[in-house]
Design an enzyme around this catalytic site. Structure first.
Site, short mmCIF file in Angstrom:
data_model
loop_
_atom_site.label_atom_id
_atom_site.label_comp_id
_atom_site.label_asym_id
_atom_site.label_seq_id
_atom_site.Cartn_x
_atom_site.Cartn_y
_atom_site.Cartn_z
N HIS A 1 -1.93 26.48 4.22
CA HIS A 1 -1.83 25.33 3.31
C HIS A 1 -1.34 24.13 4.11
CE1 HIS A 1 1.92 27.63 3.25
NE2 HIS A 1 2.56 26.48 3.08
N ASP B 1 3.37 21.10 -5.36
CA ASP B 1 4.40 22.03 -4.91
C ASP B 1 5.40 22.26 -6.03
OD1 ASP B 1 5.40 22.92 -1.78
OD2 ASP B 1 6.86 23.06 -3.42
#
Ligand code: 5GP
Ligand code: ZN
Length: 111
Positions: free
Chosen positions: A97, A29
């Protein structure tokens, strides 16, 4: 192609790719919320788990890769898998996701 995760999956946009296979990619991320914060996404565009839940093969692939990624990161004390859906769920990227969060004790419930 405007979807950023499709662009990452196609290699048209940079990401820190942790692993990838024919179906699923794992990236770090860009704005980590824990010492380990990975995103597990299918290459094929699907908006969220709300749309993907009937595709058992896809769901199993994503969850298996998430588990394998957590193990590979050494998250032996536990970790959290999260998939946000829609506005109230806090989803900001409309491409399915699963977040893999770990490396610290995570509070509950989330805000
Ligand atoms: P959501 O809010 O949809 O559940 O999660 C989207 C996540 O994608 C967020 O945690 C955000 O930090 C991450 N993100 C947004 N844009 C990018 C990007 O361009 N690259 C990477 N690696 N992560 C991103
Ligand atoms: Zn997409």
């Amino acid at each position: 192609m405007s979807c950023i995760f499709c662009r990452i999956a196609e290699g048209d946009m940079d990401a820190d790719v942790v692993s990838s296979d024919d179906h699923v990619i794992v990236i770090r991320d860009i704005d980590p919320k824990a010492p380990t914060h990975l995103l597990v996404l299918p290459r094929r565009h699907v908006a969220s788990i709300d749309e993907a839940a009937d595709d058992g093969e896809l769901v199993a692939r994503v969850m298996r890769v998430a588990r394998d990624a957590a193990r590979a990161e050494g998250l032996d004390d536990g970790y959290r898998l999260v998939t946000n859906v829609g506005e109230h769920g806090g989803q900001t990227v409309p491409h399915l996701h699963v977040h893999v969060l770990g490396g610290r004790h995570l509070g509950w419930p989330p805000g």
